[in-house]
Design a protein around this motif. Structure first.
Motif, mmCIF file in Angstrom:
data_model
loop_
_atom_site.group_PDB
_atom_site.id
_atom_site.type_symbol
_atom_site.label_atom_id
_atom_site.label_comp_id
_atom_site.label_asym_id
_atom_site.label_seq_id
_atom_site.Cartn_x
_atom_site.Cartn_y
_atom_site.Cartn_z
ATOM 1 N N TYR A 7 0.855 -1.186 0.000
ATOM 2 C CA TYR A 7 0.000 0.000 0.000
ATOM 3 C C TYR A 7 0.888 1.233 0.000
ATOM 4 O O TYR A 7 1.827 1.317 0.797
ATOM 5 C CB TYR A 7 -0.903 0.006 1.237
ATOM 6 C CG TYR A 7 -1.833 -1.191 1.326
ATOM 7 C CD1 TYR A 7 -3.103 -1.148 0.761
ATOM 8 C CD2 TYR A 7 -1.428 -2.358 1.958
ATOM 9 C CE1 TYR A 7 -3.958 -2.242 0.835
ATOM 10 C CE2 TYR A 7 -2.268 -3.462 2.031
ATOM 11 C CZ TYR A 7 -3.529 -3.405 1.474
ATOM 12 O OH TYR A 7 -4.376 -4.500 1.540
ATOM 13 N N THR A 9 2.108 4.902 0.797
ATOM 14 C CA THR A 9 1.954 5.926 1.819
ATOM 15 C C THR A 9 2.746 7.154 1.395
ATOM 16 O O THR A 9 3.461 7.135 0.385
ATOM 17 C CB THR A 9 2.467 5.447 3.198
ATOM 18 O OG1 THR A 9 3.905 5.573 3.238
ATOM 19 C CG2 THR A 9 2.075 4.004 3.473
ATOM 20 N N ASP A 139 -0.093 4.903 12.667
ATOM 21 C CA ASP A 139 -0.156 5.958 11.662
ATOM 22 C C ASP A 139 1.191 6.010 10.944
ATOM 23 O O ASP A 139 2.201 6.423 11.508
ATOM 24 C CB ASP A 139 -0.482 7.307 12.302
ATOM 25 C CG ASP A 139 -0.788 8.389 11.279
ATOM 26 O OD1 ASP A 139 -0.136 8.403 10.214
ATOM 27 O OD2 ASP A 139 -1.680 9.219 11.531
ATOM 28 N N THR A 143 -1.164 7.132 6.604
ATOM 29 C CA THR A 143 -1.847 5.863 6.316
ATOM 30 C C THR A 143 -2.032 5.137 7.638
ATOM 31 O O THR A 143 -1.051 4.807 8.316
ATOM 32 C CB THR A 143 -1.038 5.006 5.329
ATOM 33 O OG1 THR A 143 -0.944 5.696 4.081
ATOM 34 C CG2 THR A 143 -1.704 3.652 5.106
ATOM 35 N N ARG A 144 -3.290 4.884 8.016
ATOM 36 C CA ARG A 144 -3.594 4.419 9.366
ATOM 37 C C ARG A 144 -4.082 2.964 9.338
ATOM 38 O O ARG A 144 -4.954 2.606 8.549
ATOM 39 C CB ARG A 144 -4.615 5.349 10.016
ATOM 40 C CG ARG A 144 -4.116 6.781 10.022
ATOM 41 C CD ARG A 144 -5.142 7.752 10.571
ATOM 42 N NE ARG A 144 -5.073 7.843 12.015
ATOM 43 C CZ ARG A 144 -6.098 7.720 12.846
ATOM 44 N NH1 ARG A 144 -7.308 7.440 12.362
ATOM 45 N NH2 ARG A 144 -5.950 7.841 14.135
ATOM 46 N N ALA A 162 -10.237 8.237 10.878
ATOM 47 C CA ALA A 162 -10.080 7.571 9.583
ATOM 48 C C ALA A 162 -9.114 6.403 9.691
ATOM 49 O O ALA A 162 -8.043 6.517 10.295
ATOM 50 C CB ALA A 162 -9.584 8.571 8.543
ATOM 51 N N ASP A 164 -7.394 3.276 7.202
ATOM 52 C CA ASP A 164 -7.208 2.763 5.844
ATOM 53 C C ASP A 164 -7.268 1.240 5.783
ATOM 54 O O ASP A 164 -7.887 0.678 4.879
ATOM 55 C CB ASP A 164 -5.862 3.250 5.289
ATOM 56 C CG ASP A 164 -5.825 4.766 5.136
ATOM 57 O OD1 ASP A 164 -6.469 5.273 4.209
ATOM 58 O OD2 ASP A 164 -5.183 5.421 5.968
ATOM 59 N N ILE A 165 -6.628 0.579 6.741
ATOM 60 C CA ILE A 165 -6.505 -0.879 6.719
ATOM 61 C C ILE A 165 -6.794 -1.397 8.121
ATOM 62 O O ILE A 165 -6.288 -0.836 9.107
ATOM 63 C CB ILE A 165 -5.085 -1.304 6.296
ATOM 64 C CG1 ILE A 165 -4.730 -0.705 4.919
ATOM 65 C CG2 ILE A 165 -4.955 -2.825 6.262
ATOM 66 C CD1 ILE A 165 -3.247 -0.684 4.637
ATOM 67 N N PRO A 190 -12.958 1.054 7.410
ATOM 68 C CA PRO A 190 -11.658 1.047 6.736
ATOM 69 C C PRO A 190 -11.816 0.897 5.231
ATOM 70 O O PRO A 190 -12.837 0.399 4.739
ATOM 71 C CB PRO A 190 -10.979 -0.198 7.327
ATOM 72 C CG PRO A 190 -12.129 -1.128 7.593
ATOM 73 C CD PRO A 190 -13.256 -0.235 8.049
ATOM 74 N N ARG A 191 -10.820 1.296 4.499
ATOM 75 C CA ARG A 191 -10.812 1.071 3.052
ATOM 76 C C ARG A 191 -10.607 -0.410 2.747
ATOM 77 O O ARG A 191 -11.179 -0.938 1.791
ATOM 78 C CB ARG A 191 -9.712 1.897 2.397
ATOM 79 C CG ARG A 191 -9.932 3.402 2.479
ATOM 80 C CD ARG A 191 -8.679 4.150 2.071
ATOM 81 N NE ARG A 191 -8.238 3.764 0.731
ATOM 82 C CZ ARG A 191 -6.970 3.816 0.324
ATOM 83 N NH1 ARG A 191 -6.006 4.205 1.165
ATOM 84 N NH2 ARG A 191 -6.642 3.480 -0.904
ATOM 85 N N TYR A 192 -9.781 -1.073 3.556
ATOM 86 C CA TYR A 192 -9.482 -2.498 3.384
ATOM 87 C C TYR A 192 -9.627 -3.188 4.731
ATOM 88 O O TYR A 192 -9.201 -2.644 5.763
ATOM 89 C CB TYR A 192 -8.054 -2.713 2.868
ATOM 90 C CG TYR A 192 -7.773 -2.031 1.550
ATOM 91 C CD1 TYR A 192 -8.043 -2.668 0.338
ATOM 92 C CD2 TYR A 192 -7.231 -0.743 1.515
ATOM 93 C CE1 TYR A 192 -7.790 -2.041 -0.869
ATOM 94 C CE2 TYR A 192 -6.972 -0.106 0.307
ATOM 95 C CZ TYR A 192 -7.251 -0.758 -0.883
ATOM 96 O OH TYR A 192 -6.999 -0.128 -2.070
ATOM 97 N N THR A 222 -15.886 -0.828 1.879
ATOM 98 C CA THR A 222 -14.723 -1.553 2.381
ATOM 99 C C THR A 222 -14.454 -2.777 1.513
ATOM 100 O O THR A 222 -15.368 -3.562 1.242
ATOM 101 C CB THR A 222 -14.946 -2.002 3.833
ATOM 102 O OG1 THR A 222 -15.088 -0.848 4.661
ATOM 103 C CG2 THR A 222 -13.775 -2.838 4.339
#
Length: 233
Positions: A7, A9, A139, A143-144, A162, A164-165, A190-192, A222
């Motif tokens: 991913y 960052t 973090d 990207t968290r 927020a 991300d994963i 999360p996004r993923y 997600t």
């Protein structure tokens, strides 16, 4: 040998490698982070010596002192809750930072927050009591990443900001059902999302990731990342 996901960052790629059950490796900006390393040093032979080891709680599928001693490098820092610290040999305890739920720290540009992990269903509260173990929110330059560890959906998930994963456990009676993971995903957004910790015993079919994929709402934003956490190593 392992699935490896990358991913982007703001400071280069974050490489995520599922190892086994609740164990994973995060690599970023020259840092190698082992999360709950168990099962022997050979599992971690493909990686550089860890700069950081994260320990979530004291159960044997998360804390393995023999493996921990074997994988430590000369400069490794360990982060753990007090219940784990109390079980560490003096040499490892001397390089360990303790975090309670809600505490924050920083390691070489990585911001880390300890997040409460616990069972909320009355008959399951004996497995993971509030305040004993930590999930962690990392973090990496914006990207968290949320490592939930052994938990059910909790109010604390709604205060993460927020994400991300995220990594969510999915096995009964110890953690969550697929429907509960869907609830947790709704809280965290999360996004993923990686389902992990989904078999016990490890050689028996458990609540497989496909069950979570099937339970997800069609309009969810997600993406479920299904990986094999129980392959040969």
């Amino acid at each position: 040998m392992y699935d490896r996901d990358s991913y982007e960052t703001a400071r280069g790629p974050l490489i995520i490698t599922p190892i086994h059950h609740a164990t994973l490796v995060l690599e970023w900006n020259g840092e190698t982070i082992l999360c709950d390393p168990v099962g022997g040093a050979q599992r971690f032979a493909p990686f550089a010596a860890p700069t950081l080891i994260m320990l979530t709680h004291h159960h044997g599928d998360h804390l393995d002192l023999e493996t921990l001693e074997a994988v430590l490098g000369d400069e490794t820092v360990v982060i753990a809750p007090q219940t784990v610290f109390d079980q560490l040999p003096p040499a490892i305890a001397a390089r360990t930072r303790t975090l309670a739920n809600g505490d924050e720290t920083e390691h070489n540009g990585i911001q880390i927050r300890a997040v409460a992990m616990y069972n909320t269903t009355p008959e399951r509260q004996k497995y993971h009591e509030k305040g004993v173990g930590n999930g962690y929110l990392f973090d990496f330059a914006g990207t968290r990443v949320y490592l939930a560890s052994d938990t059910e959906p909790t109010p604390e998930m709604e205060a993460l900001g927020a994400v991300d994963i995220a990594f969510f456990p999915m096995n009964l009676p110890f953690t969550m059902t697929p429907d509960q993971v869907v609830e947790a995903i709704g809280k965290v957004q999360p996004r993923y999302a990686y389902p992990f910790h989904y078999r016990f015993p490890y050689d028996a079919i458990g609540t497989e990731p496909e069950a979570l994929v099937a339970a997800m709402p069609e309009d969810s934003q997600t993406r479920i990342v299904a990986r094999d956490w129980y392959g040969p190593v």
